[in-house]
Design a protein around this motif. Structure first.
Motif, PDB file in Angstrom:
ATOM      1  N   GLU A  44      -3.324 122.280  16.202  1.00  0.00           N
ATOM      2  CA  GLU A  44      -3.895 123.449  16.866  1.00  0.00           C
ATOM      3  C   GLU A  44      -4.011 123.224  18.371  1.00  0.00           C
ATOM      4  O   GLU A  44      -3.805 124.138  19.162  1.00  0.00           O
ATOM      5  CB  GLU A  44      -5.287 123.761  16.303  1.00  0.00           C
ATOM      6  CG  GLU A  44      -5.291 124.241  14.870  1.00  0.00           C
ATOM      7  CD  GLU A  44      -6.687 124.280  14.270  1.00  0.00           C
ATOM      8  OE1 GLU A  44      -6.959 125.237  13.549  1.00  0.00           O
ATOM      9  OE2 GLU A  44      -7.495 123.359  14.509  1.00  0.00           O
ATOM     10  N   LEU A  45      -4.346 121.997  18.747  1.00  0.00           N
ATOM     11  CA  LEU A  45      -4.524 121.662  20.160  1.00  0.00           C
ATOM     12  C   LEU A  45      -3.191 121.445  20.876  1.00  0.00           C
ATOM     13  O   LEU A  45      -3.134 121.456  22.110  1.00  0.00           O
ATOM     14  CB  LEU A  45      -5.378 120.400  20.297  1.00  0.00           C
ATOM     15  CG  LEU A  45      -6.825 120.520  19.823  1.00  0.00           C
ATOM     16  CD1 LEU A  45      -7.472 119.139  19.746  1.00  0.00           C
ATOM     17  CD2 LEU A  45      -7.606 121.436  20.757  1.00  0.00           C
ATOM     18  N   GLY A  46      -2.139 121.203  20.110  1.00  0.00           N
ATOM     19  CA  GLY A  46      -0.838 120.904  20.716  1.00  0.00           C
ATOM     20  C   GLY A  46      -0.834 119.566  21.421  1.00  0.00           C
ATOM     21  O   GLY A  46      -0.164 119.390  22.439  1.00  0.00           O
ATOM     22  N   GLN A  47      -1.584 118.608  20.862  1.00  0.00           N
ATOM     23  CA  GLN A  47      -1.685 117.291  21.489  1.00  0.00           C
ATOM     24  C   GLN A  47      -1.422 116.187  20.469  1.00  0.00           C
ATOM     25  O   GLN A  47      -1.330 116.434  19.265  1.00  0.00           O
ATOM     26  CB  GLN A  47      -3.070 117.113  22.109  1.00  0.00           C
ATOM     27  CG  GLN A  47      -3.283 118.035  23.309  1.00  0.00           C
ATOM     28  CD  GLN A  47      -4.611 117.773  23.987  1.00  0.00           C
ATOM     29  OE1 GLN A  47      -5.643 118.208  23.507  1.00  0.00           O
ATOM     30  NE2 GLN A  47      -4.552 117.054  25.103  1.00  0.00           N
ATOM     31  N   ASN A  48      -1.320 114.969  20.974  1.00  0.00           N
ATOM     32  CA  ASN A  48      -1.135 113.773  20.167  1.00  0.00           C
ATOM     33  C   ASN A  48      -2.326 112.854  20.353  1.00  0.00           C
ATOM     34  O   ASN A  48      -3.084 112.983  21.323  1.00  0.00           O
ATOM     35  CB  ASN A  48       0.145 113.036  20.574  1.00  0.00           C
ATOM     36  CG  ASN A  48       1.377 113.765  20.122  1.00  0.00           C
ATOM     37  OD1 ASN A  48       1.566 113.989  18.936  1.00  0.00           O
ATOM     38  ND2 ASN A  48       2.211 114.172  21.062  1.00  0.00           N
ATOM     39  N   ALA A  49      -2.473 111.905  19.432  1.00  0.00           N
ATOM     40  CA  ALA A  49      -3.549 110.922  19.531  1.00  0.00           C
ATOM     41  C   ALA A  49      -3.109 109.632  18.838  1.00  0.00           C
ATOM     42  O   ALA A  49      -2.112 109.608  18.108  1.00  0.00           O
ATOM     43  CB  ALA A  49      -4.838 111.450  18.911  1.00  0.00           C
ATOM     44  N   TYR A  50      -3.890 108.594  19.068  1.00  0.00           N
ATOM     45  CA  TYR A  50      -3.680 107.314  18.394  1.00  0.00           C
ATOM     46  C   TYR A  50      -5.040 106.696  18.106  1.00  0.00           C
ATOM     47  O   TYR A  50      -6.060 107.060  18.709  1.00  0.00           O
ATOM     48  CB  TYR A  50      -2.825 106.355  19.244  1.00  0.00           C
ATOM     49  CG  TYR A  50      -3.556 105.827  20.452  1.00  0.00           C
ATOM     50  CD1 TYR A  50      -4.282 104.642  20.391  1.00  0.00           C
ATOM     51  CD2 TYR A  50      -3.557 106.529  21.652  1.00  0.00           C
ATOM     52  CE1 TYR A  50      -4.980 104.178  21.498  1.00  0.00           C
ATOM     53  CE2 TYR A  50      -4.247 106.073  22.753  1.00  0.00           C
ATOM     54  CZ  TYR A  50      -4.957 104.887  22.672  1.00  0.00           C
ATOM     55  OH  TYR A  50      -5.647 104.438  23.761  1.00  0.00           O
ATOM     56  N   HIS A  51      -5.049 105.768  17.179  1.00  0.00           N
ATOM     57  CA  HIS A  51      -6.223 104.940  16.911  1.00  0.00           C
ATOM     58  C   HIS A  51      -5.685 103.544  16.646  1.00  0.00           C
ATOM     59  O   HIS A  51      -4.792 103.375  15.812  1.00  0.00           O
ATOM     60  CB  HIS A  51      -7.003 105.441  15.695  1.00  0.00           C
ATOM     61  CG  HIS A  51      -8.187 104.599  15.377  1.00  0.00           C
ATOM     62  ND1 HIS A  51      -9.458 104.950  15.743  1.00  0.00           N
ATOM     63  CD2 HIS A  51      -8.291 103.399  14.762  1.00  0.00           C
ATOM     64  CE1 HIS A  51     -10.300 103.997  15.356  1.00  0.00           C
ATOM     65  NE2 HIS A  51      -9.611 103.061  14.759  1.00  0.00           N
ATOM     66  N   LEU A  52      -6.200 102.562  17.366  1.00  0.00           N
ATOM     67  CA  LEU A  52      -5.738 101.191  17.219  1.00  0.00           C
ATOM     68  C   LEU A  52      -6.924 100.296  16.879  1.00  0.00           C
ATOM     69  O   LEU A  52      -7.935 100.302  17.583  1.00  0.00           O
ATOM     70  CB  LEU A  52      -5.090 100.719  18.520  1.00  0.00           C
ATOM     71  CG  LEU A  52      -4.469  99.326  18.522  1.00  0.00           C
ATOM     72  CD1 LEU A  52      -3.291  99.288  19.468  1.00  0.00           C
ATOM     73  CD2 LEU A  52      -5.456  98.244  18.872  1.00  0.00           C
ATOM     74  N   ASP A  53      -6.805  99.566  15.776  1.00  0.00           N
ATOM     75  CA  ASP A  53      -7.765  98.514  15.407  1.00  0.00           C
ATOM     76  C   ASP A  53      -7.065  97.184  15.583  1.00  0.00           C
ATOM     77  O   ASP A  53      -5.943  97.002  15.088  1.00  0.00           O
ATOM     78  CB  ASP A  53      -8.198  98.633  13.946  1.00  0.00           C
ATOM     79  CG  ASP A  53      -9.116  99.796  13.679  1.00  0.00           C
ATOM     80  OD1 ASP A  53      -9.898 100.163  14.568  1.00  0.00           O
ATOM     81  OD2 ASP A  53      -9.061 100.343  12.560  1.00  0.00           O
TER      82      ASP A  53
END
Length: 132
Positions: free
Chosen positions: A60-69
């Protein structure tokens, strides 16, 4: 060491997974002084329509994300090294992931040496064997 798990938004992309792994391993080696030969990295892709920031999906936002542990042995890195690691990982991800949402996380997990290891041996055991 260490163990690294990276979640990326979007559809599986082996070329992107390789680029992300290469950059994160290089930063981990240079900033946290970890040995690449014992880094275990897992890159997972999550559909943008099932990843939410607040109540809106990334689709919906037209964006990307990541999560790194990243799990490292406790007391082997300073606060300054960890802060630089967070900054450099985010900068690298911003270059690799278009339209990166700022709510993308890095979690440096300080694991106790007696409770963390690989090959059936704890990091505490390795430390003792080294005579340090």
């Amino acid at each position: 060491m260490p163990h690294i798990v990276i979640h990326l938004s979007g559809q599986p992309d082996p070329a992107l997974a390789r680029q992300v792994c290469d950059r994160v391993c290089e930063i981990t080696r240079r900033v946290l002084s970890k040995v690449e030969a014992v880094m275990a990295t897992n890159v997972q892709f999550m559909p943008a329509d099932t990843w939410f920031i607040g109540r809106q999906s990334l689709a919906e936002l037209g964006q990307n994300a990541y999560h790194l542990d990243i799990s490292v042995t406790d007391e082997t890195n300073t606060k300054a090294e960890k802060a630089l690691f967070l900054h450099e990982v985010h900068t690298a991800m911003a270059q690799l992931l278009p339209r990166l949402h700022p709510v993308s996380y890095v979690h440096v997990i300080d694991a106790r040496a007696a409770a963390y290891g690989y090959g059936g041996r704890s990091q505490e055991w390795r430390h003792q064997q080294a005579g340090v």
